[in-house]
Design a protein around this motif. Structure first.
Motif, PDB file in Angstrom:
ATOM      1  N   ARG A  58       0.936  -1.136  -0.042  1.00 54.67           N
ATOM      2  CA  ARG A  58       0.132   0.041  -0.100  1.00 54.67           C
ATOM      3  C   ARG A  58       0.708   1.242  -0.007  1.00 54.67           C
ATOM      4  N   GLY A  59       0.409   2.243  -0.854  1.00 53.79           N
ATOM      5  CA  GLY A  59       1.158   3.459  -0.800  1.00 53.79           C
ATOM      6  C   GLY A  59       0.363   4.417  -1.377  1.00 53.79           C
ATOM      7  N   VAL A  97      -3.449   1.293 -12.912  1.00 53.91           N
ATOM      8  CA  VAL A  97      -4.357   0.670 -13.738  1.00 53.91           C
ATOM      9  C   VAL A  97      -5.766   0.987 -13.288  1.00 53.91           C
ATOM     10  N   GLY A  98      -6.763   0.810 -14.008  1.00 55.44           N
ATOM     11  CA  GLY A  98      -8.156   1.131 -13.654  1.00 55.44           C
ATOM     12  C   GLY A  98      -8.687   2.493 -13.469  1.00 55.44           C
ATOM     13  N   ALA A  99      -7.392   3.544 -13.548  1.00 52.01           N
ATOM     14  CA  ALA A  99      -7.907   4.949 -13.457  1.00 52.01           C
ATOM     15  C   ALA A  99      -8.336   5.565 -14.520  1.00 52.01           C
ATOM     16  N   GLN A 111      -2.797   0.609  -4.047  1.00 48.18           N
ATOM     17  CA  GLN A 111      -2.430  -0.863  -3.784  1.00 48.18           C
ATOM     18  C   GLN A 111      -1.852  -1.568  -4.839  1.00 48.18           C
ATOM     19  N   VAL A 112      -0.982  -2.436  -4.676  1.00 44.42           N
ATOM     20  CA  VAL A 112      -0.371  -3.451  -5.554  1.00 44.42           C
ATOM     21  C   VAL A 112      -1.314  -4.396  -6.074  1.00 44.42           C
ATOM     22  N   ALA A 129      -6.746   2.353  -4.236  1.00 39.04           N
ATOM     23  CA  ALA A 129      -7.319   1.583  -3.112  1.00 39.04           C
ATOM     24  C   ALA A 129      -8.689   2.039  -2.883  1.00 39.04           C
ATOM     25  N   PRO A 130      -9.428   1.063  -2.587  1.00 37.23           N
ATOM     26  CA  PRO A 130     -10.893   1.336  -2.385  1.00 37.23           C
ATOM     27  C   PRO A 130     -11.418   2.055  -0.998  1.00 37.23           C
ATOM     28  N   ALA A 131     -12.085   3.143  -1.345  1.00 40.83           N
ATOM     29  CA  ALA A 131     -12.755   3.706  -0.154  1.00 40.83           C
ATOM     30  C   ALA A 131     -11.942   4.640   0.695  1.00 40.83           C
TER      31      ALA A 131
END
Lengths: 136, 378
Positions: A58-59, A97-99, A111-112, A129-131
């Motif tokens: 996480r970062g 990814v996913g942004a 997060q990785v 990272a969710p939420a």
């Protein structure tokens, strides 16, 4: 297909960790700080004793760029190249990814997320990272 | 004047073009050396030192050319072409290590694959190549962070590119001569390469060679041309790019200490500089230089460069030949072009955009800085 890493004796534990779904990093046995990219000595205190430990994965995003003109046709634009600082205090290059391409990602919690690229290589991508929202 | 004061006595660019058919890195580099020696009024037999980078031959260029030029034994500089190699050679000359130094670089025939970015923008290692990183993305990272931190209007960054490209549009020696004028809006309307950099915020690619000749002021008295003194310099590196993340925190102040040292050594003030021949590989870098070099406060650069300040008619004219965005970018020799243009401005022989009577030039590329001054007492 994107060019894949060719692990060295030094970097092999990192890439083997990725294959196992674990983000490993070197931690200095003397000053206990983590460092990346792989090095034979600690960049903080120059000690040569270290161990591979597992990062939380996480970062947050320090900075990023959306690439629209890739270096070679092996990449499919647009994609996000980012510098992520992990909770353990070290930084690494990655792709987010996913942004959405127009999202402001600086400071975003990430997060990785590993993706298997070949028999030998899984790459440590990052996703939002969710939420958790933005870094305080 | 200092004993053995180092001066530039020869400065030359070959013709620059997107393609120089039939040329190779060796032929354009050797042509640049002949041109610079001719400009200096010196012969190959006078040369005692070299720092030559043909193409991307970082390891053996100097020794190959020193040998090929028939110099039995020679000092070989190892700094990168441009401000860095000028400072290194000047230091060696002033220390009595060598007397007449040729600095040269050139590139042709290397960038052939139009589907990919230039080879020098795609260094490979196991922690960057897989992420699709190349030079524009590298440099975009710090620019993006800065623009986020200071809420910078992209038009203020694009303005820098417009000014530089317009300088080149007026320069008949520029590869993109006649291409312009551009407004900040034109820059922003070009396609995105790596956010925040659009195509027209970035350096171009071309072919050609460039060279310089340095010697002592004493030796220069017997030569025909106007000598330009190396007044002072500084050189900073921050680490291996393309390996470690170039965050703003890491690269933002690159060159500050180098500039401090250059001004201290030269014994002149910031306001004594008449022209700024800066390495313009990306538009925001010009803003970064003015902040790092203490011309304005951190975060004030976008307003500092606004209006006419950095135009040829302004107080802080930059990149007067059109730079890497319009004049030429050749892999490595473009950093020598910045020095060539500074010399020509100080001599009053610029091909275009000649300033009225400039006396001091600041040349910088990344963390390397040199101050050059016209030699009047001859």
């Amino acid at each position: 297909m994107r060019p894949l890493p060719r692990p060295t004796a030094l970097s092999r534990p990192f890439w083997d960790g990725c294959l196992d779904g674990r983000l490993l990093v070197q931690r200095c046995s003397s000053c206990a700080r983590c460092f990346f990219i792989p090095s034979v000595f600690c960049p903080h205190c120059l000690d040569t004793d270290y161990e591979w430990v597992e990062s939380s994965g996480r970062g947050h995003v320090v900075t990023y760029t959306v690439v629209w003109r890739p270096p070679t046709p092996a990449f499919d634009p647009p994609y996000v190249v980012a510098v992520v600082q992990l909770e353990e205090g070290y930084e690494m290059f990655t792709n987010i990814v996913g942004a959405e391409p127009d999202a402001d990602l600086i400071g975003a919690a990430v997060q990785v997320r590993f993706h298997r690229e070949s028999e030998e290589i899984a790459l440590p991508f990052f996703e939002l990272a969710p939420a958790t929202g933005l870094r305080p | 004047m200092r004993s053995r004061q180092a001066v530039i006595v020869g400065a030359f660019n070959t013709r620059q073009a997107r393609r120089l058919d039939g040329e190779t890195s060796d032929t354009v580099t050797s042509a640049a050396i002949r041109g610079a020696l001719g400009d200096a009024g010196l012969d190959v037999a006078d040369v005692t030192g070299v720092n030559v980078l043909p193409g991307l031959d970082y390891q053996n260029g100097s020794r190959k050319f020193g040998y090929a030029m028939g110099i039995p034994y020679f000092w070989a500089g190892r700094a990168m072409p441009g401000a860095a190699s000028v400072l290194e050679a000047a230091t060696a000359i002033e220390a009595g290590v060598t007397d007449v130094v040729v600095l040269a670089a050139g590139e042709a025939g290397i960038h052939q694959d139009a589907a990919s970015t230039a080879p020098w923008t795609r260094p490979s290692n196991e922690f960057i190549e897989c992420w699709g990183l190349m030079t524009p993305a590298e440099f975009a990272l710090s620019a993006k962070e800065y623009m986020h931190r200071f809420s910078v209007d992209p038009a203020k960054v694009a303005h820098v590119a417009a000014v530089i490209r317009n300088n080149g549009a007026r320069n008949p020696e520029a590869v993109y001569y006649g291409r312009g004028p551009f407004s900040a809006e034109d820059i922003l309307a070009s396609r995105m390469v790596a956010d925040p950099y659009h195509l027209l915020d970035c350096a171009t690619t071309a072919e050609g060679g460039s060279a310089l000749v340095l010697t002592t002021a004493e030796r220069a008295r017997d030569l025909p041309g106007v000598a330009v003194a190396v007044l002072g310099g500084g050189s900073e590196s921050w680490g291996p790019s393309y390996t470690h993340p170039p965050t703003y925190e890491r690269v933002g102040m690159l060159g500050r200490d180098a500039a401090d040292r250059a001004f201290a050594r030269a014994g002149i003030a910031r306001e004594d500089v008449d022209v700024f021949e800066l390495y313009d590989n990306f538009s925001w870098e010009i803003i970064r230089y003015f902040e790092a070099f203490r011309y304005c406060g951190v975060g004030e650069g976008p307003d500092f460069v606004a209006g006419g300040a950095i135009e040829v008619t302004g107080r802080y004219p930059v990149v007067t030949d059109g730079g890497t965005m319009s004049h030429s970018h050749t892999g490595e020799s473009q950093r020598i072009q910045r020095v060539v243009q500074a010399v020509r401005q100080l001599r009053g022989s610029s091909a275009a955009n000649q300033l009225p009577d400039p006396r001091v030039a600041l040349v910088a590329a990344l963390g390397d800085v040199v101050l050059l001054g016209r030699q009047d007492s001859r």
